[in-house]
Design an enzyme around this catalytic site. Structure first.
Site, short mmCIF file in Angstrom:
data_model
loop_
_atom_site.label_atom_id
_atom_site.label_comp_id
_atom_site.label_asym_id
_atom_site.label_seq_id
_atom_site.Cartn_x
_atom_site.Cartn_y
_atom_site.Cartn_z
N CYS A 1 -12.03 17.20 -9.58
CA CYS A 1 -12.00 16.82 -10.91
C CYS A 1 -11.07 18.09 -11.54
O CYS A 1 -10.48 18.94 -11.02
CB CYS A 1 -13.50 17.03 -11.61
SG CYS A 1 -14.08 18.82 -11.60
N ASP B 1 0.65 -1.20 0.00
CA ASP B 1 -0.13 0.08 0.07
C ASP B 1 0.91 1.19 0.07
O ASP B 1 2.04 1.22 0.51
CB ASP B 1 -0.94 0.07 1.25
CG ASP B 1 -2.03 0.96 1.07
OD1 ASP B 1 -2.52 1.32 -0.03
OD2 ASP B 1 -2.52 1.58 2.19
N GLU B 2 0.30 2.29 -0.77
CA GLU B 2 1.04 3.71 -0.60
C GLU B 2 2.31 3.45 -1.47
O GLU B 2 3.43 4.04 -0.85
CB GLU B 2 1.27 4.33 0.76
CG GLU B 2 -0.03 4.34 1.65
CD GLU B 2 -0.76 5.66 1.02
OE1 GLU B 2 -0.70 6.14 0.05
OE2 GLU B 2 -1.58 5.98 1.92
ZN ZN Z 1 -15.19 19.35 -10.02
#
Ligand code: ZN
Length: 200
Positions: free
Chosen positions: A181, A86-87
């Site tokens: 995003c 992990d990581e």
């Molecule tokens: Zn966004």
């Protein structure tokens, strides 16, 4: 095809996309199939406990905390079928050679990591790992600003977007990060500058 005969699976994405959850799910399925599973995590990651990989939804699996990836080669035995990491982005980039050695030893290696840092730049060893992997899944988080699918990790300092020149690694300050995003991701410089300067 016997998936336990040497292969590399990479689980990548931003923070809060469920990477650790997916890693744990695959490792648990291997355990149910009575495979011998050994799990490692970078000991820089102390967000919960040093002995477990913990997902954001609370599932856990026991893991060895290490900072030198060559420890994996020392701790692995012929009886081990599956190696979880992990990581993986926090390890020295030479972990690529260690992982390929494990695959040559017929281990199924499943590694989870951030593919981009908070600046939006490919993280450490992730680009070569994604290239040499047998399979890659890029998970999406939810943009905490607009609700669309997100694959950027926005770092916030005192509620404001972090600067490009800030240090890359800042562990244990989860409240300082959001999934964003592409439209909502904010950084004061274009990542392209560093693509040209870097030598990954
Ligand atoms: Zn966004």
């Amino acid at each position: 095809m016997d998936i336990y005969k040497g292969r590399l699976e990479i689980i990548c994405g931003s923070m809060f996309c469920g990477k650790s959850e997916e890693l744990i799910r695959r490792l648990r399925r291997a355990q149910i199939a009575r495979k011998n599973v050994l799990v490692f995590k970078h000991c820089l990651d102390n967000r919960a406990t040093l002995e477990h990989v913990v997902s954001h939804n609370g599932t856990t699996i026991r893991a060895f905390p290490i900072d030198d990836h060559t420890e994996i080669l020392r701790l692995i035995t012929p009886e081990i079928d599956v190696v979880g990491i992990d990581e993986v982005q926090f390890f020295d980039p030479t972990i690529v050679a260690t992982i390929l050695e494990l695959v040559d030893k017929k281990k199924r290696v499943i590694a989870a990591g951030l593919d981009l840092d908070f600046r939006g730049i490919p993280f450490g060893s992730m680009p070569p790992l994604l290239a040499v992997a047998d399979s890659v899944i890029k998970l999406k988080a939810i943009c905490m600003t607009c609700g669309n699918d997100a694959h950027f990790t926005q770092r916030l300092v005192n509620g404001q977007p972090a600067k490009f020149s800030d240090p890359i690694v800042q562990i244990g300050a989860e409240e300082c990060y959001e999934a964003r995003c592409r439209e909502c991701f904010r950084i004061d410089r274009r990542p392209k500058v560093s693509y040209e300067q870097s030598n990954f």
